[in-house]
Design a protein around this motif. Structure first.
Motif, mmCIF file in Angstrom:
data_model
loop_
_atom_site.group_PDB
_atom_site.id
_atom_site.type_symbol
_atom_site.label_atom_id
_atom_site.label_comp_id
_atom_site.label_asym_id
_atom_site.label_seq_id
_atom_site.Cartn_x
_atom_site.Cartn_y
_atom_site.Cartn_z
ATOM 1 N N SER A 66 -4.269 2.005 3.775
ATOM 2 C CA SER A 66 -5.381 2.188 2.844
ATOM 3 C C SER A 66 -6.354 3.199 3.439
ATOM 4 N N TRP A 105 -7.139 5.204 -1.498
ATOM 5 C CA TRP A 105 -5.704 4.967 -1.512
ATOM 6 C C TRP A 105 -5.512 3.520 -1.068
ATOM 7 N N GLY A 106 -4.597 2.809 -1.699
ATOM 8 C CA GLY A 106 -4.361 1.426 -1.290
ATOM 9 C C GLY A 106 -5.496 0.517 -1.711
ATOM 10 N N GLU A 107 -5.979 -0.302 -0.781
ATOM 11 C CA GLU A 107 -6.950 -1.362 -1.080
ATOM 12 C C GLU A 107 -8.318 -1.070 -0.470
ATOM 13 N N ASN A 138 0.830 -1.202 0.000
ATOM 14 C CA ASN A 138 0.000 0.000 0.000
ATOM 15 C C ASN A 138 0.864 1.251 0.000
ATOM 16 N N ARG A 176 -9.985 -4.103 1.072
ATOM 17 C CA ARG A 176 -9.323 -4.884 2.115
ATOM 18 C C ARG A 176 -10.243 -5.104 3.312
#
Lengths: 339, 339
Positions: B25, B39-41, B6, B44
């Motif tokens: 994230s 941002w990121g996942e 991430n 998740r």
């Protein structure tokens, strides 16, 4: 938008979920600077913080200052310490200052509330501010003051251009095998020299092999510092602290030292190796797990030792004692060696 | 061996060196589940820990239990709190239990030494163990007990199959827009339901728009909980804590809640948006910087506010007051919005 990153070196599980993880770099090196194993970026330039204190203490012994002031292993261990400001530590620091004819006011580390619960509560109860001897670095600073006195230098010993700090910088360059990449000011106001992680591991390997790595006076100084740390684990940190517990559990097979923002170093005399670890996020939970895993990997710590279990393979209990999670070093550190 | 990861959401600088960084994230979502920015996942699955307490408190109001016991905004704020066990918090919890005809022994959260310095030192001085009301989650548990009594259920209210926890689970599934991915046991022994980060942000957006997101009794309950949190920031956390400071600084434009292992949520009524953040390494330093940056990005907090500066753009001082470093939210959060 994933980006490339260092490998995961420690994991926190809660139930069946990987809840948190710690990425970082780790290097195992020989005294010749050869990388035996590495994870992440062995060339990454880091601030070693307190994990380099044994290097910062080398001038104290090598210069003859320690002998001139009649210092013993206790003071040398405290010079290498991030202690928790218990009476054991502050008493030794105060007596050391008195021996030099100095007082708390001559220190330049500043004060902070000590980690030792009894000392912290005593200060709170008395509405008293911490003294500078309470600073976890006060032993290192007593060492700097001892060298300062021995060489007749001025009182502002944390100035990066002060002769004591120049001595430390030269030791960094000689032991890590290259020029320092600059410095930053540490929490205790001393300059902290930036070096590649590989260089830091190499320096630790040289402390592991002083007789073959160094000339006479430096060899004897490095050996004395290592022996002092091994002999006095309580002075190096304190009750319940990772460094104290690991040094005890390794029973002479390793000296270790933590540094702020999740740095850890280890000196392994039986293997002639040095270890340096930096967890990217700065959390000591990760560096403690990684160093315990590497100490076990290199034969300095048993995996069934309670200290190993507490740091690298630990159940996490909640407020009612229920085990709901697990902290573990990553399999890449605990698995079989590739070499 | 770099691996994908991430993005970095917060950085710690010391001198000229990037010393540590926090990856993670973050999702900004609408009440319809649309991802505004991520941002990121965003997909998740995380354990929201205490960042979901307003969802765990919803049955307390929606079921009519709060009104049946005559609870006011103070108790509702405490039900949504991770408080630091100051007299303000423990006194309110004790009076709440007494109102129910219950005692500390009816709680199932366990005790821990409170974060409030005065309360902690008082316990230390008296050699006393903490009570269960000292647990940062005791308000949530008083809420669970209130619902338990209202519906005539059994005393083991943290059992995942207890009617109260089934109500919480159903709320999680309805508000996050999908089935929970399981649960783990939280530090306070209550089940903590695992959901995608995007679902958590969606649930927060629904609290931001209760009148359009929910039917009558749930809409009123969600609004009452939000208003209680906004009205009593000291009850939600305590002196000097990020949640308290941020709720005050946002002046009604946002309610926020931290969770263990670096989760943070925010409810933004003016924008009708919800935010959910998880820092991979679990360090609150990172999630605090990220949430402050996103609150500013979405107009709920000014970048020149001292609270923003302290959490997302802060000089780091050492023991002598020397500025030697800087904590800052990553430019990807503080820069201009793409949309």
């Amino acid at each position: 938008m994933p980006t490339t990153a260092n490998p995961v070196l420690a994991e926190i599980w809660r139930g069946d979920f990987l809840e948190s993880q710690h990425r970082g770099s780790a290097v195992v090196a020989t005294a010749a600077g050869e990388v035996v194993e590495a994870w992440g970026e062995p060339g990454r330039v880091i601030l070693p913080r307190s994990a380099c204190k044994i290097m910062q203490a080398l001038p104290l012994v090598e210069s003859g200052a320690a002998d001139a002031e009649g210092l013993g292993a206790e003071q040398l261990a405290l010079a290498c310490a991030s202690h928790q400001g218990a009476a054991l530590h502050t008493g030794l620091a105060r007596r050391w200052l008195a021996r030099l004819g100095l007082t708390d006011a001559d220190l330049r580390c500043g004060g902070h509330v000590p980690n030792d619960p009894e000392a912290a509560h005593d200060l709170y109860h008395r509405h008293a501010a911490p003294d500078q001897v309470h600073n976890n670095c006060s032993g290192k600073h007593c060492g700097f003051l001892t060298v300062t006195r021995h060489i007749g230098a001025g009182p502002e010993y944390v100035d990066p251009d002060h002769p004591v700090q120049r001595m430390v910088r030269q030791i960094f360059e000689e032991l890590t095998g290259g020029p320092v990449a600059g410095f930053a000011i540490d929490g205790c106001s001393a300059p902290n020299f930036a070096v590649p992680l590989r260089g830091l591991a190499t320096a630790m390997a040289r402390f592991a092999t002083p007789e073959t790595s160094f000339s006479g006076s430096r060899a004897r100084a490095a050996r004395r510092l290592f022996d002092a740390v091994i002999a006095h684990p309580m002075l190096v940190a304190g009750e319940g602290r990772a460094c104290t517990d690991l040094i005890r559990a390794c029973r002479g097979r390793a000296a270790v030292k933590t540094g702020a923002e999740a740095v850890f170093t280890a000196i392994l005399p039986e293997r002639g190796l040095g270890i340096a670890i930096k967890i990217d996020d700065g959390n000591a939970r990760g560096s403690q797990a990684a160093v315990a895993a590497l100490l076990a990997r290199y034969g300095a710590l048993e995996r069934d030792d309670p200290v190993y279990r507490a740091l690298a393979d630990a159940p996490i209990r909640n407020c009612r004692g229920i085990v709901h999670g697990h902290l573990r070093a990553a399999a890449t550190l605990t698995g079989a060696q590739a070499a």
